[in-house]
Enzyme design. Structure first.
Site, PDB file in Angstrom:
ATOM      1  CG  ASP A  11      31.099 -47.591  22.847  1.00 54.76           C
ATOM      2  OD1 ASP A  11      30.112 -47.923  22.137  1.00 54.76           O
ATOM      3  OD2 ASP A  11      32.217 -47.880  22.222  1.00 54.76           O
ATOM      4  CD  GLU A  40      28.371 -51.097  21.507  1.00 54.59           C
ATOM      5  OE1 GLU A  40      28.370 -51.033  20.309  1.00 54.59           O
ATOM      6  OE2 GLU A  40      29.705 -51.522  22.195  1.00 54.59           O
TER       7      GLU A  40
END
Length: 489
Positions: free
Chosen positions: A198, A239
């Site tokens: 992330d 991501e």
């Protein structure tokens, strides 16, 4: 590891019944044949904010969610995916709390990016900050060191509070690499199969750049962390919310990527009743992608769709979404807005609500997602055809809460009675089981107000036909006996 070409669920640890143990029970009772691809559990770790995305550590599970044993239980029947926020860690973490006490004398000081790591004199220069893709007004926070009374400013890309709850990690530091290695080994020991990196686009801070996806330095980090993950038989999913060309660079290097273009493109297809843009997009996209319609943030617009949308048309679409109860996340930096001022970062809504709670339109949208090559992820609110949670937005003041409703066991049972939910489950089962999805994908010629997508493998095939005017979807396929069968989605 080899990822399963089947449907995955995205859920918070407490969103389907209240905790991880209940989540496992719900999966076994209601969805045992649905999420054969795996379960993406949004951060279940101790966290000081951002609904789990400001983790204190990855070595523990937040007791209110459960334990690592609960993760292992879920892992017995499903591949488990968890997030690792490679860019930052919580201000409340033991590492940063020690730094707050001792400053540069802390054994953890090198984990963090003090400003002298960027500017020699430690004084930020506005002309450098102006070039950066900002997620808050300034990209640093200032703290007072307990033992000395001195002020220290450290890099903080994210965070609504000042000082921020999310403290950036210095990925150039060996100490950070050792810490990430410890986290990955712990994931492996507890049966985690996939790790989403992330906010990985923000990890490199380099003056004179946007400090977002800085090349080639980001590849050096990704190569290092991929080698680590490979050694533990863990698959990675970076991501990155950015111009699609950056995603494609990751795909070229062999990484799985997120299809952040599909949610908006499908929405545009359904609202404007035209498959033209969808067809253009499907012609040359990488196939090694995770697909989705909805998630815990919103439908990506800028910068993901830059170069793919006309901002005037996008403004009309956004206005329709607002009429249907959505709210918006906006781009902060003037430099990264469109020339005409268009500044929509994400459209925040339930996907079912943004399609006017029209069952046929919603199922048509989901059918497109499930037919597009890649590993489909279904968000838990979308799974239950949940509607905009306006009440929670008003209560919390957080726009993203519109699509983060926590379902009690009773609400899950009620949702399962809905026709749209049962039809969607049937569609997911079909996507999981039909052998043609492991073959060759074809976009078939059609009128602009239709969608025709097909898969073929050996002597099996399946074809999706959607009439965009009515929203009706029909799948034609070969069954186990080779007979041609049609079913209305």
């Amino acid at each position: 590891m080899e990822l399963k070409n089947q449907v995955q669920l995205i859920t918070y640890p407490d969103s389907l019944g209240g905790n991880l143990n209940t989540l496992n029970n719900v999966l076994l009772k209601h969805f045992s044949d649905i999420f054969k691809g795996g379960i993406h559990i949004l951060p279940p770790f101790p966290s000081s904010g951002d609904r789990g995305f400001a983790p204190l550590t990855y070595l523990e599970i937040d007791p209110q969610h459960g334990t690592w044993e609960d993760i292992q239980k879920i892992g017995k029947n499903h591949d488990v995916l968890v997030d690792l926020m490679v860019n930052h860690i919580s201000r409340q973490s033991s590492y940063f709390q020690d730094f707050l006490k001792k400053g540069r004398n802390s054994e953890y000081a090198d984990l963090f990016i003090t400003l002298d790591k960027l500017w020699e004199d430690g004084q930020p220069k506005q002309e450098d900050i102006d070039k950066m893709f900002l997620r808050r007004e300034v990209p640093y926070s200032t703290f007072t060191i307990e033992e000395t009374g001195e002020e220290e400013s450290v890099w903080t890309t994210f965070g609504k509070t000042n000082p921020s709850e999310q403290i950036d990690l210095d990925v150039k530091s060996q100490q950070v690499k050792d810490l990430l290695t410890e986290f990955f080994v712990n994931f492996s020991n507890n049966g985690v199969k996939i790790v989403r990196l992330d906010a990985v686009g923000y990890i490199i801070k380099k003056l004179g750049t946007s400090c977002f996806f800085v090349e080639p330095e980001i590849y050096q980090f990704l190569d290092w962390i991929k080698e680590l993950a490979d050694s533990l038989d863990i698959e990675l999913l970076p991501e990155v919310h950015s111009h699609y060309s950056i995603q494609y660079k990751l795909a070229d290097r062999g990484f799985w990527i997120y299809d952040f273009i599909l949610p908006y493109t499908v929405l545009d297809t359904m609202i404007n009743k035209s498959s033209v843009k969808l067809y253009e997009y499907l012609k040359n996209r990488p196939e090694k992608q995770f697909t989705m319609l909805d998630c815990h943030d919103g439908i990506p617009v800028k910068p993901d769709m830059d170069g793919l949308i006309d901002t005037k048309e996008a403004r009309k679409l956004v206005d329709i979404c607002l009429e249907r109860g959505s709210n918006l996340s906006l781009v902060l930096s003037d430099e990264h807005k469109a020339e005409d001022g268009f500044d929509v970062h994400q459209i925040r809504c339930s996907y079912y609500s943004v399609l006017n709670c029209d069952d046929d339109a919603y199922l048509a949208a989901r059918a497109i997602q499930l037919f597009v090559p890649g590993i489909p992820q279904v968000y838990y609110v979308g799974l239950l055809a949940g509607e905009n949670d306006v009440e929670n937005v008003e209560k919390t003041g957080e726009g993203r809460e519109i699509n983060r409703h926590n379902f009690s066991l009773e609400e899950i049972e009620e949702s399962l009675q809905k026709d749209v939910v049962q039809r969607q489950l049937e569609l997911i089962r079909f996507r999981n089981e039909h052998p043609a999805f492991n073959g060759e994908f074809k976009v078939q010629n059609s009128a602009s107000d239709e969608v025709r997508l097909a898969w073929e493998k050996d002597d099996t095939y399946c074809q999706l036909f959607i009439d965009l005017n009515s929203g009706k979807s029909v799948i034609e396929y070969t069954d186990g006996d080779g007979k041609i069968v049609k079913y209305t989605v």
